[in-house]
Each structure stands twice: as structure tokens, then as C-alpha cells.
Scaffold this active site. Structure first.
Site, short mmCIF file in Angstrom:
data_model
loop_
_atom_site.label_atom_id
_atom_site.label_comp_id
_atom_site.label_asym_id
_atom_site.label_seq_id
_atom_site.Cartn_x
_atom_site.Cartn_y
_atom_site.Cartn_z
N SER A 82 0.83 -1.20 0.00
CA SER A 82 0.00 0.00 0.00
C SER A 82 0.88 1.26 0.00
O SER A 82 1.61 1.49 -0.96
CB SER A 82 -0.98 -0.06 1.17
OG SER A 82 -2.02 0.86 1.01
N ASP A 145 -10.10 -4.99 -4.29
CA ASP A 145 -9.52 -4.13 -3.25
C ASP A 145 -10.51 -3.02 -2.92
O ASP A 145 -10.92 -2.26 -3.81
CB ASP A 145 -8.20 -3.53 -3.77
CG ASP A 145 -7.40 -2.85 -2.68
OD1 ASP A 145 -7.97 -2.06 -1.91
OD2 ASP A 145 -6.19 -3.11 -2.60
N HIS A 172 -7.43 -5.94 0.07
CA HIS A 172 -6.24 -5.10 0.24
C HIS A 172 -5.09 -5.91 0.86
O HIS A 172 -4.18 -5.34 1.44
CB HIS A 172 -6.59 -3.89 1.11
CG HIS A 172 -5.64 -2.75 0.99
ND1 HIS A 172 -5.33 -2.12 -0.20
CD2 HIS A 172 -4.89 -2.12 1.95
CE1 HIS A 172 -4.46 -1.15 0.03
NE2 HIS A 172 -4.17 -1.13 1.33
#
Length: 193
Positions: A82, A145, A172
Site C-alpha cells: 500500500s 480491493d 487489500h
């Protein structure tokens, strides 16, 4: 997997750069589990440290930390999740690394003020520099996601020519184990044997 002592040009370590908001990273998501698995590989180490400025994940703080404290260099596999994936890409614009493994990578601040404050998204990505500074680029993304649109994940893959592992059901990547990631690191190391 038995490995010879690392020679020049072979990776000696992996560094996990977490997403923002991770706090104590050893007990967060798959980070600690992955570190333990990778530290079982002979002549290889995995570093995982609590990051400074963990909630905003400012580029001006994280990239110097990656250089001076985590010692990311041409023998390092940076595993970024991320915000950590954004940090890995920006780091590779100006530093040679063995590989970057991007998990839930994206290209814009997504209209989020905290993402905007991080500084990663205030200028164009230098895709060619990233590619020239990395011997390998691996990417994990999932079409479901909840935070990142697939088009941004696909843009990263298209621009970098990533070895893309595309899923439809991993969100995610907030699970507690990540076997495919460990296998991807082992595959990179095997290519150097």
C-alpha cells in the site's frame, strides 16, 4: 532452500515497508509472519521495523529511513504494501535495488487528504528510472480491493512491466499469512543460485 554465501549482485535481505497506519508492524497483518518465514532462508535476512510517521507515511521521512536505517541497496528486495508500495517505487526512482515487490500499489492520492500529505503523488512517476534501478519487479493486486481501483493497480503493472499476480478475492491483502509472497521471494533467490 540451501543457498551459497551471497556473492556480488545477489540479494542478501528483504525489507518489508508496511502500509500507513500500521503502528507496531510485527503484529500487523502478514508482516511479522512473512518476516519469520523469510528469516528461515539460509544466508538471507528480512528486516521489519516500525516506521517513523506511521500514519501519514511522508516520503520525506520514509525514504531517508529506508536508506539510512534499513540500508536498502542493490542487494535488497523491498517488499512494499500500500503506502509502502508507493515508497518502494519512489525509492527506486533514485536508488538501485535488487527487486521491488509491490502489494496493493497505486498511482494517485485517491482524493484523500492524508494520501496527498504523504508527498508520493505530487509529481509524475518516473517509470523508466524505476525499471532501470530494479533487476526485478513483482506485483500483487486484487480486483476487489476496497481502497484501490483496479485501473491504478493495472497502470503500475503496465508502466513497470511487473510480474503481476492478479487476484479477484484478496481485497487489500490484509490477511495474517502470505504464502504467495514468500514463494515469490524464494523464486527470485533461486534465479540467483
Amino acid at each position: 532452500m540451501a543457498r551459497e554465501e551471497n556473492g556480488p549482485g545477489t540479494p542478501s535481505k528483504a525489507v518489508i515497508v508496511p502500509g500507513n497506519g500500521a503502528g507496531h508492524v510485527e503484529s500487523c497483518l502478514w508482516y511479522g509472519w512473512t518476516k519469520k518465514q523469510l528469516n528461515k532462508i539460509p544466508n538471507f535476512e528480512c528486516l521489519l521495523r516500525d516506521m517513523p510517521d506511521p500514519y501519514t507515511a511522508r516520503e520525506t521521512i520514509w525514504l531517508p529511513f529506508m536508506e539510512s536505517e534499513l540500508h536498502c541497496d542493490e542487494r535488497t528486495i523491498i517488499i512494499g504494501h500500500s503506502s509502502g508500495a508507493a515508497a518502494a517505487m519512489r525509492y527506486a526512482e533514485t536508488h538501485e535495488v535488487f527487486a521491488i515487490i509491490l502489494v496493493s500499489a497505486y498511482t494517485s492520492d485517491l482524493g484523500d487528504s492524508n494520501e496527498r500529505k504523504s508527498g508520493y503523488f505530487n509529481r509524475p512517476w518516473q517509470w523508466e528510472k524505476i525499471k532501470s534501478n530494479c533487476r526485478h519487479i513483482v506485483q500483487f493486486g486484487s480486483t476487489d480491493d476496497p481502497f484501490l481501483p483496479w485501473r491504478e493497480q493495472q497502470e503500475v503493472a503496465d508502466e513497470l512491466g511487473s510480474e503481476l499476480y492478479k487476484y479477484v478475492d484478496r481485497g487489500h491483502f490484509q490477511n495474517t499469512e502470505f504464502h504467495e509472497l514468500v514463494s515469490a521471494v524464494q523464486k527470485l533467490l533461486k534465479q540467483c543460485d
